[in-house]
Write a protein that holds these residues in place. Structure first.
Motif, short mmCIF file in Angstrom:
data_model
loop_
_atom_site.label_atom_id
_atom_site.label_comp_id
_atom_site.label_asym_id
_atom_site.label_seq_id
_atom_site.Cartn_x
_atom_site.Cartn_y
_atom_site.Cartn_z
N LYS A 1 0.81 -1.22 0.00
CA LYS A 1 0.00 0.00 0.00
C LYS A 1 0.84 1.27 0.00
O LYS A 1 0.34 2.35 -0.28
CB LYS A 1 -0.96 0.00 1.19
N SER A 2 2.12 1.14 0.32
CA SER A 2 2.97 2.32 0.38
C SER A 2 4.14 2.26 -0.59
O SER A 2 4.77 3.28 -0.87
CB SER A 2 3.51 2.53 1.80
N GLU A 3 4.44 1.07 -1.11
CA GLU A 3 5.58 0.92 -2.02
C GLU A 3 5.08 0.71 -3.45
O GLU A 3 4.44 -0.30 -3.74
CB GLU A 3 6.46 -0.25 -1.57
N LEU B 1 -0.53 -13.34 -3.31
CA LEU B 1 -1.71 -12.75 -3.94
C LEU B 1 -2.20 -13.62 -5.09
O LEU B 1 -3.40 -13.91 -5.20
CB LEU B 1 -1.38 -11.34 -4.45
N LEU B 2 -1.30 -14.07 -5.94
CA LEU B 2 -1.67 -14.93 -7.06
C LEU B 2 -2.25 -16.25 -6.57
O LEU B 2 -3.22 -16.78 -7.14
CB LEU B 2 -0.44 -15.20 -7.94
N SER B 3 -1.67 -16.78 -5.51
CA SER B 3 -2.15 -18.03 -4.94
C SER B 3 -3.57 -17.89 -4.38
O SER B 3 -4.43 -18.76 -4.58
CB SER B 3 -1.19 -18.52 -3.85
N ARG C 1 -8.49 -10.33 -12.50
CA ARG C 1 -8.69 -10.55 -11.06
C ARG C 1 -7.58 -9.90 -10.26
O ARG C 1 -7.80 -9.39 -9.16
CB ARG C 1 -8.77 -12.05 -10.78
N VAL C 2 -6.35 -9.92 -10.79
CA VAL C 2 -5.24 -9.24 -10.11
C VAL C 2 -5.49 -7.74 -10.07
O VAL C 2 -5.33 -7.09 -9.04
CB VAL C 2 -3.91 -9.55 -10.83
N ASP D 1 -9.25 -2.73 -5.42
CA ASP D 1 -10.11 -2.87 -4.24
C ASP D 1 -9.34 -2.65 -2.95
O ASP D 1 -9.87 -2.08 -1.99
CB ASP D 1 -10.75 -4.26 -4.21
N GLU D 2 -8.08 -3.10 -2.90
CA GLU D 2 -7.29 -3.00 -1.68
C GLU D 2 -6.40 -1.75 -1.65
O GLU D 2 -5.63 -1.57 -0.71
CB GLU D 2 -6.41 -4.24 -1.53
N SER D 3 -6.51 -0.91 -2.69
CA SER D 3 -5.72 0.33 -2.77
C SER D 3 -4.22 0.07 -2.68
O SER D 3 -3.48 0.78 -1.98
CB SER D 3 -6.16 1.31 -1.66
#
Length: 305
Positions: A92-94, A294-296, A113-114, A120-122
């Motif tokens: 979220k910051s990098e 995330l992919l998993s 989807r990615v 969605d998660e910013s």
């Protein structure tokens, strides 16, 4: 040889010189002047008592010694870079861009989807998909590609030892033209063998021959056309009357357009097992841990087929 007496700043220059086999390209990559890079090469030649790069016609080639130390140089640079990496990664910051090599089938299945999860998660992170290339293991080793997503069959053709993590599986089905199918009724093995076929092939990756699927088969199918993109197969099949063996997830999406029909394979076609592979040199990279997780997670929630 004492480490304290060595200039470790020469290591990344040596890495790029062996990679590019060019003083000018190495200079551009590491953002040094060509004269400074040439000076570094002279110092490296003195340190190792080897020319490292020599002229061959109008281009340069690495000496046998340079080729023999390339893996060690890559490992040393990766280990040093790991020392300076943060112990955690905050997406979220990098604003990290991840480079993922994949077939169009994988991108078709995962890219949207990615993107949705990132929005969605910013997350500040972004993902760029690249095609799979012949020298994918080299791109992973060099860090040009963070993750290569491909089938376990595709990875068997790679000599390097990669770290793989299973993402999802898919069944293989046969698609036929809605307008001009090459058979009538149920698809039998004999009808399959007698029909013309379209095939996907991208270099040596993910191509499964009939001899692998049906070892006892003496009569091979007639491959009329081969395309470099999975997503081109339904249109190819619809307009040619060929059959194609394809992943069920992709076939289901394509059949919705009414161009093709789906049929069970008349033999035990092996399922597709999709893995995310990374270089062992990047095993301590927390940012790659995050994108792999995330992919998993996305793969674990794919709809059933």
């Amino acid at each position: 040889m004492s480490l304290r007496r060595q200039d470790l700043n020469l290591l990344p220059i040596l890495r790029e010189l062996i990679r590019t086999k060019s003083v000018s390209r190495a200079a551009e990559t590491i953002n040094l002047s060509q004269s400074a890079t040439s000076g570094a090469l002279a110092r490296l030649r003195s340190v190792f008592d080897d020319e490292l790069l020599v002229m061959d016609g109008r281009s340069m080639v690495a000496t046998p010694f340079a080729n023999s130390i390339q893996q060690k140089v890559e490992e040393a640079c990766a280990a040093i870079e790991t020392l300076y990496q943060p112990l955690t990664f905050d997406p979220k910051s990098e604003p990290r861009q991840f480079n993922i090599a994949a077939t169009d089938y994988v991108a078709y299945t995962l890219a949207g989807r990615v993107a949705k999860r990132i929005l969605d998660e910013s997350y500040s992170a972004s993902v760029r998909f690249h095609p799979i290339s012949r020298n994918i293991e080299q791109h992973l080793l060099y860090g040009d590609i963070d993750i290569a997503i491909m089938s376990d069959k595709g990875a068997e053709h790679i000599e390097s030892t990669l770290h793989g993590r299973r993402l999802f599986g898919d069944e293989r089905v046969v698609i036929a033209s809605t307008i001009d199918p090459p058979f009538k009724g149920a698809l039998t093995l004999e009808a399959y063998l007698n029909a013309p076929h379209a095939n996907f092939e991208i270099h040596q990756f993910d191509s499964v021959s009939m001899s692998q699927i049906w070892p006892e088969l003496e009569r091979p199918v007639r491959q009329v056309v081969s395309v470099p993109h999975f997503t081109a197969l339904p249109e190819t099949v619809a307009n040619s009357g060929c059959l194609a063996l394809i992943q069920s997830r992709l076939a289901t999406q394509m059949a919705a357009a009414g161009l093709v029909t789906i049929h069970p394979a008349p033999f035990e076609a092996p399922p597709v097992e999709i893995y995310a592979y990374r270089s062992p040199l990047r095993s301590q990279d927390r940012s790659i841990d995050w994108i792999t997780d995330l992919l998993s997670d996305i793969s674990a929630h794919l709809p059933d087929v």
